[in-house]
Design a protein around this motif. Structure first.
Motif, PDB file in Angstrom:
ATOM      1  N   ARG A 376      63.057  43.852  19.948  1.00 16.76           N
ATOM      2  CA  ARG A 376      61.897  43.117  20.464  1.00 16.76           C
ATOM      3  C   ARG A 376      61.284  43.827  21.677  1.00 16.76           C
ATOM      4  O   ARG A 376      60.054  43.891  21.822  1.00 16.76           O
ATOM      5  N   SER A 399      68.121  36.314  14.218  1.00 18.16           N
ATOM      6  CA  SER A 399      67.011  35.872  15.066  1.00 18.16           C
ATOM      7  C   SER A 399      65.720  36.507  14.560  1.00 18.16           C
ATOM      8  O   SER A 399      65.309  37.568  15.056  1.00 18.16           O
ATOM      9  N   GLU A 401      62.747  35.957  15.149  1.00 16.46           N
ATOM     10  CA  GLU A 401      61.708  36.116  16.161  1.00 16.46           C
ATOM     11  C   GLU A 401      61.701  37.521  16.754  1.00 16.46           C
ATOM     12  O   GLU A 401      60.660  38.001  17.200  1.00 16.46           O
ATOM     13  N   ASP A 402      62.847  38.187  16.747  1.00 17.63           N
ATOM     14  CA  ASP A 402      62.926  39.520  17.347  1.00 17.63           C
ATOM     15  C   ASP A 402      62.129  40.548  16.557  1.00 17.63           C
ATOM     16  O   ASP A 402      61.698  41.567  17.111  1.00 17.63           O
ATOM     17  N   THR A 403      61.944  40.323  15.269  1.00 14.88           N
ATOM     18  CA  THR A 403      61.237  41.297  14.424  1.00 14.88           C
ATOM     19  C   THR A 403      59.959  40.715  13.826  1.00 14.88           C
ATOM     20  O   THR A 403      59.372  41.300  12.924  1.00 14.88           O
ATOM     21  N   ARG A 404      59.533  39.602  14.354  1.00 11.52           N
ATOM     22  CA  ARG A 404      58.416  38.864  13.754  1.00 11.52           C
ATOM     23  C   ARG A 404      57.128  39.680  13.689  1.00 11.52           C
ATOM     24  O   ARG A 404      56.374  39.585  12.718  1.00 11.52           O
TER      25      ARG A 404
END
Length: 509
Positions: A376, A399, A401-404
């Motif tokens: 991220r 998670s 969200e870290d690679t979204r």
């Protein structure tokens, strides 16, 4: 006084009036059960979050337990069939209590607490109340027990089931009731279905009975129970043999030193005249379960490396029994308890450093939370994302969200829809073509891992080598997160979190 006059008096003295009731052992048994249980829970809750971090194997549990039962079953046909039952159990736990980090690890804490109570009862039955209490209290202090009591994996549950199966075995020897042997067999089978290598405890139990020279009827009953366990495990063993590539990462014995140290210590303790109660001696029970499962794995490793310490976590039952009984013997020999107290304080002081270390993120071989955070930080919205190899996609999957805001360049089908752990990747030529559409690519490599020699991985590495240059690398526990830029862009702008020279204290490679 004449003989006639003394006779009635003697008669009154030696004639027992009313048979006195035997004192109930329940208070001692209650202490032996409750004290280890509470200590194990306290040790398990201490630092259980590890600074809100998670490691790779736990991440797999976390991901699969959030899938439907049907998806877990379909995934198990491709990978991790040996853990399918555990994932199903954790799916139900998540459904009841929510799928957070505490929910992931608390079942292991509770399972190990139940195991500690079982260890205490075993020692109580074989060597007395004090040995039972000491063995039960030693068990949760063992470093390996502390470690796996705080992990979202099946090993603590397996340890608890093997402990209570062992207790059922000891109880069944003198009573010989069929229902007791049924309890023993079903408990062992459940342990084996959670992890196949629990079957090695069955071998240890057989050696214990043979050495103890129990009656043939007992051996027959155990043989029937053992045969039922093996028959029940056989379908799983045959199907999972096709997934043996999952243990290809084992290059040699993993953490062998701990096993060797406790085995030697246990054998030394067994040489003392420990307490003897009933047809099965404590040392004859404890030494085989401590030594044989690990030894058999080591022998099997001569053909294919397969020894990992956690696979035989339940061998700690043996060392706890032997240490508890030896301390009881040592206490009985000492006229003063001063030496015993000094020894206890010294042992507790020696356990403090490893206990503190086990509750840090660095105590595990990787930290998927840190890996995801590095991705991220280094990635900009719209950057490409590449895993070397694709199997390491699990390192950031916990998670999303870290690679979204990054584009996974090799992914053709995501893990959930493909019923896999890491998804399905594109053909090699498509991966190379997609890579050339990006000027910046964030690359994730697991530390110490070698990319498999398949067309997809070769396409990734050759395209990076020919068209990109490594601009910066962040090293985290268990992985390297690198930023690659196109060769025609000599000075890329340092976006938020980019690892430009001098932007961070990380070593550049």
């Amino acid at each position: 006084m004449s003989l006639d006059e003394r006779g009635p008096a003697v008669a009154r003295t030696i004639s027992p009036p009313v048979p006195s009731r035997r004192q109930s052992p329940s208070p001692a048994k209650a202490v032996v059960v409750i004290a280890p249980l509470l200590l194990t829970i306290a040790m398990g809750l201490w630092g259980i979050r590890r600074k809100n971090t998670m490691w790779g194997d736990e991440s797999v549990t976390f991901q699969l337990a959030h899938r439907d039962l049907s998806q877990i079953w379909l995934t198990a046909q491709h990978v991790d069939l040996v853990h399918a039952l555990y994932y199903a159990v954790m799916h139900e736990v998540f459904g009841l209590f929510g799928g957070g980090l505490l929910t992931l690890r608390l079942p292991s804490v509770l399972a190990m607490s139940v195991a500690a109570s079982g260890v205490g009862l075993l020692a109580l039955r074989l060597a007395g109340p004090r040995a039972g209490l000491l063995a039960g209290l030693v068990f949760p202090l063992l470093p390996q027990v502390q470690k796996y009591a705080q992990e979202g994996r099946s090993y603590a549950m397996v340890c608890a089931l093997v402990t209570w199966a062992t207790y059922a075995l000891v109880v069944s020897v003198p009573h010989r009731a069929r229902w007791r042997w049924a309890v023993y067999g079903s408990t062992m089978l459940l342990a084996c279905l959670l992890h196949e290598f629990a079957v090695l405890a069955l071998v240890a139990h057989g050696v214990t009975l043979v050495v103890s020279r129990v009656p043939r009827a007992v051996l027959r009953a155990w043989s029937v129970a053992a045969a039922c366990v093996v028959a029940g495990l056989l379908p799983l063993a045959i199907r999972s043999a096709g997934q043996s590539g999952q243990v290809s990462w084992i290059g040699g014995p993993v953490r062998l030193r701990y096993f060797l140290v406790v085995a030697v210590v246990g054998v030394v303790c067994a040489r003392a005249p420990l307490g003897v109660r009933g047809p099965v001696r404590l040392s004859v029970l404890a030494v085989p379960i401590l030594v044989l499962p690990g030894l058999l794995l080591l022998v099997a490793s001569l053909g294919k490396p397969i020894f990992v310490d956690r696979y035989v976590l339940y061998s700690n039952i043996g060392i706890a029994l032997l240490l508890g009984a030896w301390m009881d013997y040592f206490h009985r020999r000492q006229r003063s308890s001063r030496n015993a107290w000094i020894a206890a304080v010294a042992v507790l002081a020696a356990l403090v450093p490893p206990s503190l270390s086990l509750r840090t993120p660095q105590s595990r071989s990787n930290d998927v939370t840190a890996i995801g955070a590095a991705v991220r930080k280094e990635g900009r919205p719209g950057d490409g994302l590449l895993y070397l190899s694709g199997q390491h996609r699990v390192l950031t999957a916990a998670s999303p969200e870290d690679t979204r805001f990054l584009t996974d360049l090799a992914l053709a089908q995501d893990p959930v829809s493909s019923n896999t752990l890491a998804g399905v990747e594109l053909p090699a030529q498509d991966i190379a073509a997609r890579m050339l559409e990006f000027d910046r690519i964030v690359v994730v490599r697991a530390a110490g891992a070698h990319s498999p020699t398949n067309p997809q991985e070769e396409a990734k590495t050759s395209t990076l080598r020919r068209h990109f240059r490594e601009y910066g690398t962040t090293h985290v526990n268990g992985a390297r997160v690198s930023v690659y830029v196109r060769g025609h862009d000599p000075s890329p702008k340092a976006g938020p979190g980019s690892n430009s020279p001098g932007a961070s204290g990380e070593v550049m490679r």
